[in-house]
Design a protein around this motif. Structure first.
Motif, PDB file in Angstrom:
ATOM      1  N   GLY A 110      15.247  -6.122  -0.098  1.00  0.00           N
ATOM      2  CA  GLY A 110      15.029  -6.336  -1.523  1.00  0.00           C
ATOM      3  C   GLY A 110      13.565  -6.360  -1.933  1.00  0.00           C
ATOM      4  N   MET A 111      12.695  -6.723  -1.004  1.00  0.00           N
ATOM      5  CA  MET A 111      11.275  -6.793  -1.331  1.00  0.00           C
ATOM      6  C   MET A 111      10.479  -5.646  -0.717  1.00  0.00           C
ATOM      7  SD  MET A 111      10.105 -10.668  -1.595  1.00  0.00           S
ATOM      8  CE  MET A 111      11.094 -11.915  -2.378  1.00  0.00           C
ATOM      9  N   ALA A 112      11.166  -4.621  -0.263  1.00  0.00           N
ATOM     10  CA  ALA A 112      10.486  -3.498   0.396  1.00  0.00           C
ATOM     11  C   ALA A 112       9.453  -2.834  -0.512  1.00  0.00           C
ATOM     12  CB  ALA A 112      11.506  -2.474   0.888  1.00  0.00           C
ATOM     13  N   ASP A 113       9.825  -2.557  -1.761  1.00  0.00           N
ATOM     14  CA  ASP A 113       8.870  -1.922  -2.689  1.00  0.00           C
ATOM     15  C   ASP A 113       7.662  -2.810  -2.923  1.00  0.00           C
ATOM     16  OD1 ASP A 113      10.310   0.398  -2.984  1.00  0.00           O
ATOM     17  OD2 ASP A 113      11.189  -0.155  -4.914  1.00  0.00           O
ATOM     18  N   LEU A 114       7.893  -4.110  -3.061  1.00  0.00           N
ATOM     19  CA  LEU A 114       6.789  -5.043  -3.280  1.00  0.00           C
ATOM     20  C   LEU A 114       5.867  -5.082  -2.066  1.00  0.00           C
ATOM     21  CD1 LEU A 114       5.318  -7.217  -4.897  1.00  0.00           C
ATOM     22  CD2 LEU A 114       6.966  -8.885  -3.991  1.00  0.00           C
ATOM     23  N   LYS A 115       6.428  -5.122  -0.883  1.00  0.00           N
ATOM     24  CA  LYS A 115       5.618  -5.151   0.339  1.00  0.00           C
ATOM     25  C   LYS A 115       4.779  -3.884   0.477  1.00  0.00           C
ATOM     26  CE  LYS A 115       8.648  -8.123   3.056  1.00  0.00           C
ATOM     27  NZ  LYS A 115       9.540  -8.192   4.236  1.00  0.00           N
ATOM     28  N   LEU A 116       5.387  -2.733   0.202  1.00  0.00           N
ATOM     29  CA  LEU A 116       4.640  -1.472   0.279  1.00  0.00           C
ATOM     30  C   LEU A 116       3.517  -1.426  -0.749  1.00  0.00           C
ATOM     31  CD1 LEU A 116       7.562   1.036   0.873  1.00  0.00           C
ATOM     32  CD2 LEU A 116       5.737   0.474   2.472  1.00  0.00           C
ATOM     33  N   TRP A 117       3.826  -1.859  -1.964  1.00  0.00           N
ATOM     34  CA  TRP A 117       2.808  -1.860  -3.017  1.00  0.00           C
ATOM     35  C   TRP A 117       1.646  -2.778  -2.650  1.00  0.00           C
ATOM     36  CZ3 TRP A 117       1.066  -5.647  -6.503  1.00  0.00           C
ATOM     37  CH2 TRP A 117       0.238  -5.174  -7.513  1.00  0.00           C
ATOM     38  N   LEU A 118       1.964  -3.957  -2.121  1.00  0.00           N
ATOM     39  CA  LEU A 118       0.911  -4.894  -1.714  1.00  0.00           C
ATOM     40  C   LEU A 118       0.054  -4.314  -0.588  1.00  0.00           C
ATOM     41  CD1 LEU A 118       2.837  -8.283  -1.852  1.00  0.00           C
ATOM     42  CD2 LEU A 118       0.971  -7.551  -3.356  1.00  0.00           C
ATOM     43  N   ALA A 119       0.681  -3.646   0.371  1.00  0.00           N
ATOM     44  CA  ALA A 119      -0.069  -3.029   1.467  1.00  0.00           C
ATOM     45  C   ALA A 119      -0.993  -1.934   0.941  1.00  0.00           C
ATOM     46  CB  ALA A 119       0.885  -2.474   2.517  1.00  0.00           C
ATOM     47  N   GLU A 120      -0.469  -1.101   0.036  1.00  0.00           N
ATOM     48  CA  GLU A 120      -1.292  -0.031  -0.544  1.00  0.00           C
ATOM     49  C   GLU A 120      -2.447  -0.607  -1.360  1.00  0.00           C
ATOM     50  OE1 GLU A 120       1.570   2.185  -2.765  1.00  0.00           O
ATOM     51  OE2 GLU A 120       2.352   3.214  -0.996  1.00  0.00           O
ATOM     52  N   THR A 121      -2.153  -1.633  -2.123  1.00  0.00           N
ATOM     53  CA  THR A 121      -3.183  -2.265  -2.949  1.00  0.00           C
ATOM     54  C   THR A 121      -4.238  -2.927  -2.074  1.00  0.00           C
ATOM     55  OG1 THR A 121      -1.559  -2.598  -4.698  1.00  0.00           O
ATOM     56  CG2 THR A 121      -3.571  -3.906  -4.837  1.00  0.00           C
ATOM     57  N   ASP A 122      -3.816  -3.542  -0.989  1.00  0.00           N
ATOM     58  CA  ASP A 122      -4.753  -4.172  -0.062  1.00  0.00           C
ATOM     59  C   ASP A 122      -5.696  -3.136   0.535  1.00  0.00           C
ATOM     60  OD1 ASP A 122      -5.693  -6.475   1.498  1.00  0.00           O
ATOM     61  OD2 ASP A 122      -4.812  -5.402   3.200  1.00  0.00           O
ATOM     62  N   LYS A 123      -5.158  -1.980   0.924  1.00  0.00           N
ATOM     63  CA  LYS A 123      -6.003  -0.909   1.470  1.00  0.00           C
ATOM     64  C   LYS A 123      -6.999  -0.425   0.430  1.00  0.00           C
ATOM     65  CE  LYS A 123      -2.593   0.943   4.696  1.00  0.00           C
ATOM     66  NZ  LYS A 123      -1.699   2.084   4.968  1.00  0.00           N
ATOM     67  N   LEU A 124      -6.534  -0.281  -0.812  1.00  0.00           N
ATOM     68  CA  LEU A 124      -7.409   0.172  -1.894  1.00  0.00           C
ATOM     69  C   LEU A 124      -8.561  -0.804  -2.103  1.00  0.00           C
ATOM     70  CD1 LEU A 124      -7.952   2.113  -4.302  1.00  0.00           C
ATOM     71  CD2 LEU A 124      -6.500   0.596  -5.648  1.00  0.00           C
ATOM     72  N   TRP A 125      -8.246  -2.086  -2.188  1.00  0.00           N
ATOM     73  CA  TRP A 125      -9.283  -3.096  -2.379  1.00  0.00           C
ATOM     74  C   TRP A 125     -10.242  -3.138  -1.187  1.00  0.00           C
ATOM     75  CZ3 TRP A 125     -11.133  -5.485  -6.403  1.00  0.00           C
ATOM     76  CH2 TRP A 125     -10.344  -5.579  -7.550  1.00  0.00           C
ATOM     77  N   ALA A 126      -9.705  -3.039   0.012  1.00  0.00           N
ATOM     78  CA  ALA A 126     -10.567  -3.061   1.198  1.00  0.00           C
ATOM     79  C   ALA A 126     -11.542  -1.893   1.164  1.00  0.00           C
ATOM     80  CB  ALA A 126      -9.721  -3.032   2.471  1.00  0.00           C
ATOM     81  N   ALA A 127     -11.065  -0.716   0.807  1.00  0.00           N
ATOM     82  CA  ALA A 127     -11.934   0.464   0.729  1.00  0.00           C
ATOM     83  C   ALA A 127     -12.986   0.291  -0.362  1.00  0.00           C
ATOM     84  CB  ALA A 127     -11.097   1.719   0.478  1.00  0.00           C
ATOM     85  N   GLN A 128     -12.575  -0.219  -1.510  1.00  0.00           N
ATOM     86  CA  GLN A 128     -13.512  -0.421  -2.618  1.00  0.00           C
ATOM     87  C   GLN A 128     -14.587  -1.456  -2.257  1.00  0.00           C
ATOM     88  OE1 GLN A 128     -13.705   1.238  -5.607  1.00  0.00           O
ATOM     89  NE2 GLN A 128     -12.161   2.565  -4.716  1.00  0.00           N
ATOM     90  N   LEU A 129     -14.177  -2.531  -1.630  1.00  0.00           N
ATOM     91  CA  LEU A 129     -15.139  -3.575  -1.255  1.00  0.00           C
ATOM     92  C   LEU A 129     -16.084  -3.095  -0.160  1.00  0.00           C
ATOM     93  CD1 LEU A 129     -12.850  -6.714  -1.434  1.00  0.00           C
ATOM     94  CD2 LEU A 129     -14.679  -6.077  -3.015  1.00  0.00           C
ATOM     95  N   THR A 130     -15.584  -2.300   0.762  1.00  0.00           N
ATOM     96  CA  THR A 130     -16.446  -1.743   1.801  1.00  0.00           C
ATOM     97  C   THR A 130     -17.475  -0.800   1.180  1.00  0.00           C
ATOM     98  OG1 THR A 130     -14.703  -1.930   3.464  1.00  0.00           O
ATOM     99  CG2 THR A 130     -16.475  -0.369   3.929  1.00  0.00           C
ATOM    100  N   ALA A 131     -17.046   0.025   0.257  1.00  0.00           N
ATOM    101  CA  ALA A 131     -17.968   0.937  -0.425  1.00  0.00           C
ATOM    102  C   ALA A 131     -19.005   0.153  -1.230  1.00  0.00           C
ATOM    103  CB  ALA A 131     -17.194   1.888  -1.333  1.00  0.00           C
ATOM    104  N   PHE A 132     -18.577  -0.913  -1.888  1.00  0.00           N
ATOM    105  CA  PHE A 132     -19.513  -1.738  -2.661  1.00  0.00           C
ATOM    106  C   PHE A 132     -20.535  -2.401  -1.739  1.00  0.00           C
ATOM    107  CE2 PHE A 132     -20.541  -5.852  -4.737  1.00  0.00           C
ATOM    108  CZ  PHE A 132     -21.238  -5.335  -5.814  1.00  0.00           C
TER     109      PHE A 132
END
Length: 111
Positions: A80-102
């Motif tokens: 039931g929470m599969a979509d939420l877990k995937l979205w959170l993982a994708e968002t976490d990767k995005l933020w990690a990449a953005q913060l590393t670039a910053f």
């Protein structure tokens, strides 16, 4: 990011603290609606509305024991929470990449 059609329904369902608490309770054991209502201190009609939303979002499912079709047992729905877990993982990767670039940018401008 990939479109996840169920994500909005899941986030809407989890936005309410009573529904989140119901999810926590169901995570420990299947329960009847009356048990959930009592544990949450809610009247039966309010619990029914919350359970309906949790079912519609795909987080919870109900079953009926063979001995009495009037009794409804609620459980967490597998995946039931599969979509939420995937979205959170994708968002976490995005933020990690953005913060590393910053961080890299800031280190270069300090020199």
């Amino acid at each position: 990011m990939k479109v996840r059609p169920n994500l909005d329904a899941v986030l809407t369902a989890l936005a309410d603290p009573d529904r989140r608490r119901a999810i926590e309770l169901l995570g420990t054991a299947p329960r009847r609606a009356g048990e959930l209502a009592e544990a949450l201190g809610l009247p039966a009609p309010a619990m029914s509305r919350h359970l309906r939303m949790l079912k519609q979002s795909g987080l919870v499912e109900e079953t009926h024991p063979d001995f009495d079709a009037r009794v409804r047992i609620y459980t967490l729905k597998e995946g039931g929470m599969a979509d939420l877990k995937l979205w959170l993982a994708e968002t976490d990767k995005l933020w990690a990449a953005q913060l590393t670039a910053f961080k890299t940018h800031m280190e270069k401008t300090r020199k």
